[in-house]
Design a protein around this motif. Structure first.
Motif, PDB file in Angstrom:
ATOM      1  N   LEU A 166       0.823  -1.199   0.000  1.00  0.00           N
ATOM      2  CA  LEU A 166       0.000   0.000   0.000  1.00  0.00           C
ATOM      3  C   LEU A 166       0.861   1.255   0.000  1.00  0.00           C
ATOM      4  CD1 LEU A 166      -2.805   1.181   0.030  1.00  0.00           C
ATOM      5  CD2 LEU A 166      -2.850   0.941   2.518  1.00  0.00           C
ATOM      6  N   LEU A 167       1.950   1.250   0.738  1.00  0.00           N
ATOM      7  CA  LEU A 167       2.842   2.414   0.770  1.00  0.00           C
ATOM      8  C   LEU A 167       3.499   2.643  -0.588  1.00  0.00           C
ATOM      9  CD1 LEU A 167       4.545   1.970   4.268  1.00  0.00           C
ATOM     10  CD2 LEU A 167       2.924   3.759   3.588  1.00  0.00           C
ATOM     11  N   GLU A 168       3.885   1.574  -1.261  1.00  0.00           N
ATOM     12  CA  GLU A 168       4.483   1.706  -2.595  1.00  0.00           C
ATOM     13  C   GLU A 168       3.478   2.247  -3.596  1.00  0.00           C
ATOM     14  OE1 GLU A 168       7.787  -1.913  -2.317  1.00  0.00           O
ATOM     15  OE2 GLU A 168       5.786  -2.291  -3.156  1.00  0.00           O
ATOM     16  N   LEU A 169       2.242   1.792  -3.500  1.00  0.00           N
ATOM     17  CA  LEU A 169       1.202   2.277  -4.404  1.00  0.00           C
ATOM     18  C   LEU A 169       0.912   3.750  -4.134  1.00  0.00           C
ATOM     19  CD1 LEU A 169      -0.735   1.473  -6.648  1.00  0.00           C
ATOM     20  CD2 LEU A 169      -2.393   0.811  -4.901  1.00  0.00           C
ATOM     21  N   HIS A 170       0.871   4.125  -2.883  1.00  0.00           N
ATOM     22  CA  HIS A 170       0.647   5.524  -2.516  1.00  0.00           C
ATOM     23  C   HIS A 170       1.754   6.408  -3.077  1.00  0.00           C
ATOM     24  CE1 HIS A 170       0.905   9.034   0.264  1.00  0.00           C
ATOM     25  NE2 HIS A 170      -0.397   9.013   0.077  1.00  0.00           N
ATOM     26  N   GLU A 171       2.977   5.951  -2.975  1.00  0.00           N
ATOM     27  CA  GLU A 171       4.112   6.721  -3.503  1.00  0.00           C
ATOM     28  C   GLU A 171       4.035   6.845  -5.021  1.00  0.00           C
ATOM     29  OE1 GLU A 171       9.032   6.569  -3.534  1.00  0.00           O
ATOM     30  OE2 GLU A 171       7.875   5.129  -2.350  1.00  0.00           O
ATOM     31  N   ALA A 172       3.656   5.759  -5.684  1.00  0.00           N
ATOM     32  CA  ALA A 172       3.579   5.775  -7.147  1.00  0.00           C
ATOM     33  C   ALA A 172       2.517   6.744  -7.652  1.00  0.00           C
ATOM     34  CB  ALA A 172       3.281   4.364  -7.661  1.00  0.00           C
ATOM     35  N   LEU A 173       1.453   6.933  -6.877  1.00  0.00           N
ATOM     36  CA  LEU A 173       0.341   7.787  -7.287  1.00  0.00           C
ATOM     37  C   LEU A 173       0.494   9.228  -6.819  1.00  0.00           C
ATOM     38  CD1 LEU A 173      -2.586   5.291  -6.590  1.00  0.00           C
ATOM     39  CD2 LEU A 173      -1.689   5.966  -8.830  1.00  0.00           C
ATOM     40  N   ALA A 174       1.687   9.613  -6.432  1.00  0.00           N
ATOM     41  CA  ALA A 174       1.914  10.935  -5.834  1.00  0.00           C
ATOM     42  C   ALA A 174       1.566  12.082  -6.775  1.00  0.00           C
ATOM     43  CB  ALA A 174       3.370  11.057  -5.378  1.00  0.00           C
ATOM     44  N   LYS A 175       1.580  11.854  -8.093  1.00  0.00           N
ATOM     45  CA  LYS A 175       1.275  12.930  -9.020  1.00  0.00           C
ATOM     46  C   LYS A 175      -0.223  13.255  -9.056  1.00  0.00           C
ATOM     47  CE  LYS A 175       3.031  11.157 -12.690  1.00  0.00           C
ATOM     48  NZ  LYS A 175       3.477  11.090 -14.100  1.00  0.00           N
ATOM     49  N   GLN A 226      -1.576   1.879   6.888  1.00  0.00           N
ATOM     50  CA  GLN A 226      -1.121   0.661   7.549  1.00  0.00           C
ATOM     51  C   GLN A 226      -2.144  -0.465   7.434  1.00  0.00           C
ATOM     52  OE1 GLN A 226      -0.603   3.877   9.163  1.00  0.00           O
ATOM     53  NE2 GLN A 226       1.355   3.613   8.097  1.00  0.00           N
ATOM     54  N   ASP A 227      -3.293  -0.161   6.856  1.00  0.00           N
ATOM     55  CA  ASP A 227      -4.364  -1.151   6.730  1.00  0.00           C
ATOM     56  C   ASP A 227      -4.126  -1.992   5.479  1.00  0.00           C
ATOM     57  OD1 ASP A 227      -6.623  -2.617   6.978  1.00  0.00           O
ATOM     58  OD2 ASP A 227      -8.034  -0.951   6.821  1.00  0.00           O
ATOM     59  N   ASP A 228      -3.274  -2.995   5.595  1.00  0.00           N
ATOM     60  CA  ASP A 228      -2.872  -3.774   4.429  1.00  0.00           C
ATOM     61  C   ASP A 228      -3.329  -5.226   4.487  1.00  0.00           C
ATOM     62  OD1 ASP A 228      -1.243  -4.734   6.413  1.00  0.00           O
ATOM     63  OD2 ASP A 228       0.643  -4.458   5.326  1.00  0.00           O
ATOM     64  N   SER A 229      -4.425  -5.477   5.180  1.00  0.00           N
ATOM     65  CA  SER A 229      -4.906  -6.855   5.343  1.00  0.00           C
ATOM     66  C   SER A 229      -5.946  -7.233   4.301  1.00  0.00           C
ATOM     67  CB  SER A 229      -5.490  -7.041   6.752  1.00  0.00           C
ATOM     68  OG  SER A 229      -4.504  -6.843   7.729  1.00  0.00           O
ATOM     69  N   TYR A 230      -5.765  -6.755   3.067  1.00  0.00           N
ATOM     70  CA  TYR A 230      -6.680  -7.085   1.978  1.00  0.00           C
ATOM     71  C   TYR A 230      -5.895  -7.704   0.835  1.00  0.00           C
ATOM     72  CZ  TYR A 230     -10.285  -4.263   4.252  1.00  0.00           C
ATOM     73  OH  TYR A 230     -11.197  -3.770   5.153  1.00  0.00           O
ATOM     74  N   LEU A 231      -6.537  -8.612   0.121  1.00  0.00           N
ATOM     75  CA  LEU A 231      -5.877  -9.268  -0.993  1.00  0.00           C
ATOM     76  C   LEU A 231      -5.683  -8.315  -2.168  1.00  0.00           C
ATOM     77  CD1 LEU A 231      -4.702 -11.991  -1.811  1.00  0.00           C
ATOM     78  CD2 LEU A 231      -6.938 -12.617  -2.735  1.00  0.00           C
ATOM     79  N   TYR A 232      -6.599  -7.351  -2.309  1.00  0.00           N
ATOM     80  CA  TYR A 232      -6.506  -6.371  -3.403  1.00  0.00           C
ATOM     81  C   TYR A 232      -6.665  -4.964  -2.855  1.00  0.00           C
ATOM     82  CZ  TYR A 232      -7.697 -10.570  -6.080  1.00  0.00           C
ATOM     83  OH  TYR A 232      -7.731 -11.844  -6.595  1.00  0.00           O
ATOM     84  N   PHE A 233      -5.945  -4.033  -3.505  1.00  0.00           N
ATOM     85  CA  PHE A 233      -6.137  -2.612  -3.235  1.00  0.00           C
ATOM     86  C   PHE A 233      -6.841  -1.976  -4.420  1.00  0.00           C
ATOM     87  CE2 PHE A 233      -1.977  -3.092  -0.813  1.00  0.00           C
ATOM     88  CZ  PHE A 233      -2.597  -3.125   0.431  1.00  0.00           C
ATOM     89  N   LEU A 234      -7.685  -1.003  -4.137  1.00  0.00           N
ATOM     90  CA  LEU A 234      -8.250  -0.142  -5.166  1.00  0.00           C
ATOM     91  C   LEU A 234      -7.902   1.293  -4.805  1.00  0.00           C
ATOM     92  CD1 LEU A 234     -10.504  -2.618  -4.694  1.00  0.00           C
ATOM     93  CD2 LEU A 234     -11.570  -1.412  -6.617  1.00  0.00           C
ATOM     94  N   ALA A 235      -7.660   2.103  -5.805  1.00  0.00           N
ATOM     95  CA  ALA A 235      -7.355   3.512  -5.588  1.00  0.00           C
ATOM     96  C   ALA A 235      -8.243   4.357  -6.486  1.00  0.00           C
ATOM     97  CB  ALA A 235      -5.888   3.812  -5.878  1.00  0.00           C
ATOM     98  N   VAL A 236      -8.783   5.413  -5.924  1.00  0.00           N
ATOM     99  CA  VAL A 236      -9.547   6.402  -6.681  1.00  0.00           C
ATOM    100  C   VAL A 236      -8.841   7.733  -6.481  1.00  0.00           C
ATOM    101  CG1 VAL A 236     -11.758   7.574  -6.996  1.00  0.00           C
ATOM    102  CG2 VAL A 236     -11.705   5.159  -6.336  1.00  0.00           C
ATOM    103  N   CYS A 237      -8.357   8.324  -7.548  1.00  0.00           N
ATOM    104  CA  CYS A 237      -7.615   9.567  -7.400  1.00  0.00           C
ATOM    105  C   CYS A 237      -7.946  10.521  -8.546  1.00  0.00           C
ATOM    106  CB  CYS A 237      -6.125   9.300  -7.317  1.00  0.00           C
ATOM    107  SG  CYS A 237      -5.501   8.019  -8.400  1.00  0.00           S
ATOM    108  N   GLN A 238      -7.703  11.780  -8.290  1.00  0.00           N
ATOM    109  CA  GLN A 238      -8.076  12.839  -9.228  1.00  0.00           C
ATOM    110  C   GLN A 238      -6.844  13.498  -9.815  1.00  0.00           C
ATOM    111  OE1 GLN A 238     -10.279  16.346  -7.687  1.00  0.00           O
ATOM    112  NE2 GLN A 238     -11.871  15.758  -9.123  1.00  0.00           N
ATOM    113  N   LYS A 239      -6.928  13.846 -11.063  1.00  0.00           N
ATOM    114  CA  LYS A 239      -5.830  14.547 -11.722  1.00  0.00           C
ATOM    115  C   LYS A 239      -5.670  15.934 -11.134  1.00  0.00           C
ATOM    116  CE  LYS A 239      -4.339  16.157 -16.290  1.00  0.00           C
ATOM    117  NZ  LYS A 239      -4.641  16.152 -17.747  1.00  0.00           N
ATOM    118  N   LYS A 240      -4.435  16.335 -10.916  1.00  0.00           N
ATOM    119  CA  LYS A 240      -4.165  17.682 -10.397  1.00  0.00           C
ATOM    120  C   LYS A 240      -4.465  18.727 -11.447  1.00  0.00           C
ATOM    121  CE  LYS A 240      -0.676  16.400  -6.976  1.00  0.00           C
ATOM    122  NZ  LYS A 240       0.710  16.569  -6.506  1.00  0.00           N
TER     123      LYS A 240
END
Length: 240
Positions: A166-175, A226-240
């Motif tokens: 989850l932390l790696e995904l958060h970092e990747a989506l920083a833009k 820190q909530d990483d007890s899921y088999l899959y992550f989904l992310a919803v994010c908006q373009k800057k």
């Protein structure tokens, strides 16, 4: 899916990666449920012009086209998948196109929403993918993606080049901004590790390990990174 994935001598990508509700065997019904939940989740966000990257057999784009959208570009690197989608899931709002997730060749700023389920783990460079998504999205456009959680993944899919915490995904989506993460299929991490140990000695238990019918397939909002007890992550994010 992008054309930079590494193939090994394994079952075809269609057998492992493509899902068609009309051809799912009895033991794959849980997998179908997982996918359907993601598309149901996406319905609350889709509007206007939509691009789906890694559309596979096309059934997801077909479902989304029944909602408040004007048009969907459904793209996949696999020409056979696109041919199959055109034949089995035709919809006047959907254009099925052969294309690369990191170079779609679609016009810039053409999408209100980009959807990409279970695809980024097949890419060598997520930055190229996110740059393409950023190019496609209109101002304040929305990206919705899903990917396996590296922490609890089975780690045995030969077509996955990289999985993310989850932390790696958060970092990747920083833009992007206003990022909200969700989890699907909560697992007991300690129990899962015990099961994996059993499978090392008793491989026939592997099928049971994958089913785990007691797990919830619904999608839940994550409250922290820190909530990483899921088999899959989904992310919803908006373009800057």
């Amino acid at each position: 899916m992008a054309n930079d994935r590494k193939h090994k001598k394994t079952p075809s990508s269609w057998q492992i990666e493509r899902l068609d509700p009309n051809k799912v065997p009895w033991y794959g019904r849980k997998l179908l449920l997982e996918h359907n939940k993601r598309y149901e989740f996406a319905k609350r966000f889709v509007k206007g012009e939509v691009v789906e990257l890694g559309c596979g057999s096309g059934y997801g784009a077909y479902l989304l086209a029944k909602n408040n959208v004007r048009h969907i570009y459904a793209i996949d690197i696999d020409a056979k998948a696109i041919e199959y989608a055109k034949k089995n899931y035709p919809q006047k709002k959907v254009a099925y196109l052969v294309g690369d997730a990191i170079n779609t060749k679609l016009p810039s700023f053409c999408a209100d929403v980009v959807i990409c389920f279970e695809t980024i783990e097949h890419l060598k460079n997520i930055e190229d993918f996110l740059s393409e998504v950023n190019r496609l999205l209109k101002s304040r456009g929305i990206l919705i993606l899903s990917t396996p959680n590296k922490v609890v993944s089975f780690g045995d899919n030969p077509y996955h080049l990289r999985e993310y915490t989850l932390l790696e995904l958060h970092e990747a989506l920083a833009k992007f901004f206003q990022i909200q993460f969700y989890g699907q299929r909560r697992v007991g991490k300690k129990l899962l590790q015990v099961f994996k140990k059993f499978v090392e000695f008793f491989p026939f238990l592997g099928l049971f390990l994958r089913f785990r019918p007691w797990e919830d397939y619904a999608i839940h909002k994550l409250q922290n990174l820190q909530d990483d007890s899921y088999l899959y992550f989904l992310a919803v994010c908006q373009k800057k």
